[in-house]
Design a protein around this motif. Structure first.
Motif, PDB file in Angstrom:
ATOM      1  N   TYR A 165       0.815  -1.201   0.000  1.00 10.38           N
ATOM      2  CA  TYR A 165       0.000   0.000   0.000  1.00 10.38           C
ATOM      3  C   TYR A 165       0.861   1.269   0.000  1.00 10.38           C
ATOM      4  O   TYR A 165       0.379   2.339   0.344  1.00 10.38           O
ATOM      5  CB  TYR A 165      -0.912   0.019   1.226  1.00 10.38           C
ATOM      6  N   TYR A 220      -9.042  11.255  11.628  1.00  5.73           N
ATOM      7  CA  TYR A 220      -8.089  11.592  10.565  1.00  5.73           C
ATOM      8  C   TYR A 220      -7.118  12.679  11.014  1.00  5.73           C
ATOM      9  O   TYR A 220      -5.935  12.663  10.642  1.00  5.73           O
ATOM     10  CB  TYR A 220      -8.849  12.044   9.325  1.00  5.73           C
ATOM     11  N   ILE A 269     -11.151   5.866   9.223  1.00  2.55           N
ATOM     12  CA  ILE A 269     -12.160   4.889   8.801  1.00  2.55           C
ATOM     13  C   ILE A 269     -12.763   4.176  10.008  1.00  2.55           C
ATOM     14  O   ILE A 269     -13.974   3.921  10.066  1.00  2.55           O
ATOM     15  CB  ILE A 269     -11.529   3.889   7.823  1.00  2.55           C
ATOM     16  N   GLY A 270     -11.923   3.849  11.016  1.00  2.00           N
ATOM     17  CA  GLY A 270     -12.436   3.153  12.192  1.00  2.00           C
ATOM     18  C   GLY A 270     -13.457   3.981  12.955  1.00  2.00           C
ATOM     19  O   GLY A 270     -14.535   3.485  13.316  1.00  2.00           O
ATOM     20  N   SER A 311      -6.491   4.663   9.002  1.00  2.00           N
ATOM     21  CA  SER A 311      -7.108   3.624   9.833  1.00  2.00           C
ATOM     22  C   SER A 311      -7.970   4.238  10.931  1.00  2.00           C
ATOM     23  O   SER A 311      -9.106   3.782  11.182  1.00  2.00           O
ATOM     24  CB  SER A 311      -6.030   2.726  10.445  1.00  2.00           C
ATOM     25  N   PHE A 355      -0.801   5.702   7.478  1.00  2.04           N
ATOM     26  CA  PHE A 355      -1.583   4.514   7.811  1.00  2.04           C
ATOM     27  C   PHE A 355      -2.462   4.765   9.028  1.00  2.04           C
ATOM     28  O   PHE A 355      -3.652   4.411   9.042  1.00  2.04           O
ATOM     29  CB  PHE A 355      -0.649   3.334   8.067  1.00  2.04           C
ATOM     30  N   PHE A 356      -1.893   5.394  10.064  1.00  2.82           N
ATOM     31  CA  PHE A 356      -2.689   5.702  11.249  1.00  2.82           C
ATOM     32  C   PHE A 356      -3.774   6.723  10.930  1.00  2.82           C
ATOM     33  O   PHE A 356      -4.883   6.661  11.479  1.00  2.82           O
ATOM     34  CB  PHE A 356      -1.795   6.217  12.372  1.00  2.82           C
TER      35      PHE A 356
END
Length: 327
Positions: A79, A157, A121-122, A118, A114-115
């Motif tokens: 990714y 985000y 979205i989480g 993630s 990435f954090f």
């Protein structure tokens, strides 16, 4: 937006707008993942992975830990085109920001993005689930549903970006506070007969307990000079990594001193005295702003209890008297 909301409500019921937002988000995630998974691997990545695997087998070591680390790295590399900025200038700026925050790992930029995705979205999914559960009672409006879905996603985000910004501020403050002491120690080392390179290495060793961020910067400078890199370039890189104006001015002083052949000890003595005065001025500035910051807290915590103590008995007496008169 009102006609669209009315149409979605007529088609899917009261939860129509919320379902549309959730389906659009899931569709975008599915399309992004399908594009990333179908991306052909780079031949150079395969070559580097093969060379790394051969070197790992040759050197030996804890195979399970290395294998797990390699698997995680390969997962992130799949990714990389999505998590890492493709523009060179943008990637360099992001890389510099992570270094200034103290994250010097090779995959720091990738892990940061990435954090971001993630967590975004989480929390978006968590807000969607909460909105669906709460809307079962029928008390939540459409605008409230959208806010409960989008606001947690935005917070997730932006949270890593806020964390990195605070880390940069704390690190810069630590470097600025410890820099005058490091200059005094460097001056002592130079006047004792040590070279500038040995002085930097000694200062990095001595101030590690109190100012680890500054000690790390000096240690990097010492190691790069020992490796044969030009001292001017090393000092400029240090000023760019630290992001502190005092260190940039110090680097300029050292470069000018070496260029014109003046005494480094004298330059260090003058600049160290100036940095001490500047640190005292920063402390006095914070002390002068403290009464203003405490005014509101003092009024909120002092005036209400004082009014209760002074006016409480009188108010109680008036209430009792009015009660007796009414009877």
């Amino acid at each position: 937006m009102t006609p669209i909301l009315d149409m979605l409500t007529a088609l899917f019921g009261p939860l129509g707008p919320l379902l549309a937002v959730g389906m659009a988000g899931l569709l975008m995630i599915a399309v992004s993942l399908s594009v990333l998974l179908k991306r052909r691997p780079d031949p150079m990545d395969k070559f580097h992975a093969t060379v790394k695997a051969k070197s790992t087998r040759t050197e030996g070591g804890p195979g399970l830990r290395v294998a797990g680390s390699g698997a995680r790295q390969e997962t992130l590399q799949k990714y990389s085109s999505f998590l890492v900025p493709q523009d060179e200038a943008e990637y360099s700026a992001a890389r510099l920001k992570m270094i200034q925050a103290g994250y010097r790992g090779k995959n720091a930029v990738m892990m940061f993005h990435f954090f971001q995705f993630s967590l975004g979205i989480g929390l978006l999914i968590a807000g969607l689930v909460f909105a669906l559960l709460d809307s079962a009672n029928g008390s939540m409006t459409t605008q409230s549903m959208i806010l409960w879905v989008l606001v947690p996603g935005g917070i997730g985000y932006m949270a890593p970006r806020y964390w990195v910004t605070k880390r940069i501020q704390q690190r810069r403050e630590e470097i600025a506070n410890g820099f005058p002491d490091s200059l005094d120690m460097m001056l002592v080392c130079v006047e004792a007969g040590q070279s500038m390179d040995h002085s930097i290495a000694r200062v990095a060793k001595e101030i590690r307990a109190g100012y680890p961020a500054l000690a790390e910067e000096f240690e990097i400078v010492s190691n790069e000079i020992r490796a044969g890199k030009d001292r001017t370039a090393v000092l400029r890189d240090m000023a760019e990594r630290a992001g502190v104006t005092d260190i940039s001015n110090f680097v300029t002083v050292l470069i000018q001193s070496a260029t014109f052949g003046t005494s480094i000890a004298e330059a260090l003595r003058v600049y160290a005295a100036e940095m001490r005065d500047k640190r005292v001025m920063r402390a006095e500035e914070k002390a002068n702003t403290l009464p203003t910051k405490m005014t509101l807290a003092t009024m909120m915590l002092t005036v209400p209890p004082l009014l209760i103590i002074l006016l409480g008995p009188s108010v109680y007496g008036v209430v009792v008297t009015l009660g007796e008169l009414s009877q």
